[in-house]
Write an enzyme that holds these catalytic residues in place. Structure first.
Site, mmCIF file in Angstrom:
data_model
loop_
_atom_site.group_PDB
_atom_site.id
_atom_site.type_symbol
_atom_site.label_atom_id
_atom_site.label_comp_id
_atom_site.label_asym_id
_atom_site.label_seq_id
_atom_site.Cartn_x
_atom_site.Cartn_y
_atom_site.Cartn_z
ATOM 1 N N LYS A 130 -10.267 -2.983 -4.278
ATOM 2 C CA LYS A 130 -11.070 -1.856 -4.229
ATOM 3 C C LYS A 130 -10.495 -0.804 -5.196
ATOM 4 O O LYS A 130 -10.769 0.105 -5.447
ATOM 5 C CB LYS A 130 -11.454 -1.629 -2.703
ATOM 6 C CG LYS A 130 -12.365 -2.443 -2.023
ATOM 7 C CD LYS A 130 -12.476 -2.037 -0.664
ATOM 8 C CE LYS A 130 -13.482 -2.930 0.075
ATOM 9 N NZ LYS A 130 -13.363 -2.484 1.618
ATOM 10 N N LYS A 171 0.813 -1.136 -0.032
ATOM 11 C CA LYS A 171 -0.116 0.104 0.082
ATOM 12 C C LYS A 171 0.875 1.354 -0.032
ATOM 13 O O LYS A 171 0.609 2.291 -0.430
ATOM 14 C CB LYS A 171 -0.887 0.113 1.124
ATOM 15 C CG LYS A 171 -2.091 -0.992 0.978
ATOM 16 C CD LYS A 171 -2.990 -0.493 2.078
ATOM 17 C CE LYS A 171 -4.602 -1.414 1.865
ATOM 18 N NZ LYS A 171 -5.377 -1.050 2.761
ATOM 19 N N LYS A 215 -4.455 -9.684 -6.876
ATOM 20 C CA LYS A 215 -5.730 -10.003 -6.246
ATOM 21 C C LYS A 215 -6.853 -8.804 -6.642
ATOM 22 O O LYS A 215 -6.538 -7.727 -6.994
ATOM 23 C CB LYS A 215 -5.707 -10.116 -4.668
ATOM 24 C CG LYS A 215 -5.583 -8.764 -3.921
ATOM 25 C CD LYS A 215 -5.710 -8.952 -2.624
ATOM 26 C CE LYS A 215 -5.584 -7.497 -1.722
ATOM 27 N NZ LYS A 215 -5.641 -7.505 -0.497
HETATM 28 P P1 AMP Z 1 -10.919 -5.056 2.639
HETATM 29 O O1 AMP Z 1 -11.633 -4.776 1.531
HETATM 30 O O2 AMP Z 1 -9.539 -4.975 2.642
HETATM 31 O O3 AMP Z 1 -11.533 -4.300 4.003
HETATM 32 O O4 AMP Z 1 -11.166 -6.571 2.992
HETATM 33 C C1 AMP Z 1 -12.383 -6.917 3.620
HETATM 34 C C2 AMP Z 1 -12.276 -8.388 3.661
HETATM 35 O O5 AMP Z 1 -12.689 -9.004 2.411
HETATM 36 C C3 AMP Z 1 -10.987 -9.230 4.221
HETATM 37 O O6 AMP Z 1 -11.516 -10.108 5.041
HETATM 38 C C4 AMP Z 1 -10.132 -9.429 3.127
HETATM 39 O O7 AMP Z 1 -9.591 -10.601 3.436
HETATM 40 C C5 AMP Z 1 -11.433 -9.662 2.052
HETATM 41 N N1 AMP Z 1 -11.011 -9.728 0.686
HETATM 42 C C6 AMP Z 1 -10.664 -8.765 0.126
HETATM 43 N N2 AMP Z 1 -10.019 -8.920 -1.268
HETATM 44 C C7 AMP Z 1 -10.106 -10.098 -1.434
HETATM 45 C C8 AMP Z 1 -10.062 -11.064 -2.291
HETATM 46 N N3 AMP Z 1 -9.668 -10.249 -3.522
HETATM 47 N N4 AMP Z 1 -10.235 -12.179 -2.239
HETATM 48 C C9 AMP Z 1 -11.003 -12.823 -1.246
HETATM 49 N N5 AMP Z 1 -10.983 -12.169 -0.248
HETATM 50 C C10 AMP Z 1 -10.744 -10.891 -0.203
#
Ligand code: AMP
Ligand code: TRP
Length: 342
Positions: free
Chosen positions: A197, A111, A194
């Site tokens: 967002k 990041k 991956k």
């Molecule tokens: P975040 O968007 O970083 O707040 O992530 C929220 C949740 O979504 C966390 O449990 C992450 O591990 C999961 N997550 C985010 N991106 C992915 C992805 N590409 N594949 C699987 N899980 C994800």
């Protein structure tokens, strides 16, 4: 008692990875655990967030929890900044965690990118706040996508070091729950990155609010290779996909794992179903399935966000219930540290 804590950042563009890697599992687990699901707004501001958008995105993540089926009566749903125990415990953990531990965190490196000196100090100590989120509730289990494994390990180390340094078993050591074939959903354009967002191109992800035409268009244009779909003979003896196979055809196996997760099929079942087919036919089937599963959730999210007062009421009530659990734990930790209180 088994208790779950998990969180999602209100940073916009909730996508299929968030759904399959996290939110869908929250729904499944709420029946077996005392469950606390947080919208982690304190984490979100580790990178710049426009204030009006932060508020809208906080409501959007809440709507996603509710639309996916998290029950606000059964679970606690709230936004992190409402419960000050998170920040207070995070400070103590900043003093328990070591700089060496933080320096190993790959998410900070990703990041912060090339301009590390210009990243916020909050982004650097982000894992200590995440440890505080979990441990303020003495949570025993944390359902997350695979990308959060290292942060969970950090939280486990913090719990152990705190208990050891202060000579009291204040915190349980939490276990991650990483579920299913889609714990790591990859970008539709590059199967080695991956789904995220923050990726500038919207074509790399399927958003939870995308309509049927958008989903169809994104999947149609998703990167593939020139082969046909493999059969179950690629699997190892335990029915898992070997990393070597995934590395050879990352886009192909990403789409197949999305299909398997959405349809609740094993690798063996999905590979048997599509063996030898071309990508055009498979993408058609995947589109139909994704629209069937995500469509109702997207429209329910839309309906809920049109009624912000109801969402705000749920977050407020959730915050009150969360504080009732977290404040005594914070007191216990402060007492162990030797802070004079009362
Ligand atoms: P975040 O968007 O970083 O707040 O992530 C929220 C949740 O979504 C966390 O449990 C992450 O591990 C999961 N997550 C985010 N991106 C992915 C992805 N590409 N594949 C699987 N899980 C994800
Ligand atoms: N760091 C997590 C993510 O980006 C979000 C998060 C914050 C979290 N606090 C948490 C997840 C506590 C699980 C438990 O995905």
């Amino acid at each position: 008692m088994k208790r779950i804590f998990s969180g999602v950042q209100p940073t916009g563009n909730l996508h299929l990875g968030n759904y399959l890697g996290a939110i869908r599992n929250f729904v499944a687990l709420q029946h077996d655990y005392d469950s606390i699901y947080c919208v982690v707004d304190l984490h979100a501001i580790t990178v710049w967030q426009d204030p009006a958008e932060l508020a809208a995105h906080t409501r959007q993540v809440t709507a996603a929890y509710l639309a996916a089926g998290v029950d606000p009566e059964r679970c606690i749903i709230f936004n992190q900044s409402r419960v000050t125990a998170h920040s207070e415990l995070a400070w103590i953990f900043n003093c328990v965690a070591r700089i060496g531990w933080l320096n190993r965190m790959t998410q900070f490196k990703e990041k912060a990118g090339k301009h590390k000196e210009n990243a916020s100090a909050g982004l650097y100590v982000y894992p200590a706040l995440m440890a505080a989120d979990i441990l303020a509730y003495k949570a025993t289990h944390v359902p997350v996508g695979e990308d959060q494994k290292q942060h969970l390990e950090f939280a486990r180390n913090v719990a152990q070091k705190f208990n050891h340094d202060y000579g009291r078993e204040v915190f349980p050591v939490p276990d991650p729950i990483i579920m299913g074939s889609a714990a790591r959903v990859m970008s539709l354009r590059d199967g080695t990155k991956k789904m995220s967002k923050s990726e500038p191109s919207d074509m790399t992800r399927i958003n939870m609010t995308d309509d049927a035409d958008t989903i169809a268009n994104k999947l149609k244009r998703a990167t593939t290779d020139t082969g046909t779909l493999p059969g179950p003979d690629v699997l190892d003896e335990s029915g898992e996909l070997p990393e070597t196979a995934r590395k050879e055809r990352p886009e192909c196996y990403n789409l197949l794992s999305i299909y398997a997760a959405l349809a609740d099929l094993s690798w063996r079942e999905v590979l048997t179903q599509f063996e030898g087919q071309g990508f055009a036919a498979f993408k058609g089937a995947l589109t139909e399935l994704a629209v069937e599963k995500l469509g109702p959730i997207g429209s329910e999210m839309q309906r809920l966000t049109n009624d912000p007062a109801e969402i705000d009421r749920i977050l407020k009530r959730g915050g009150e219930r969360a504080a009732e659990i977290a404040n005594p734990v914070l007191n216990e930790a402060m007492d162990a540290v030797g802070f004079l209180r009362g």
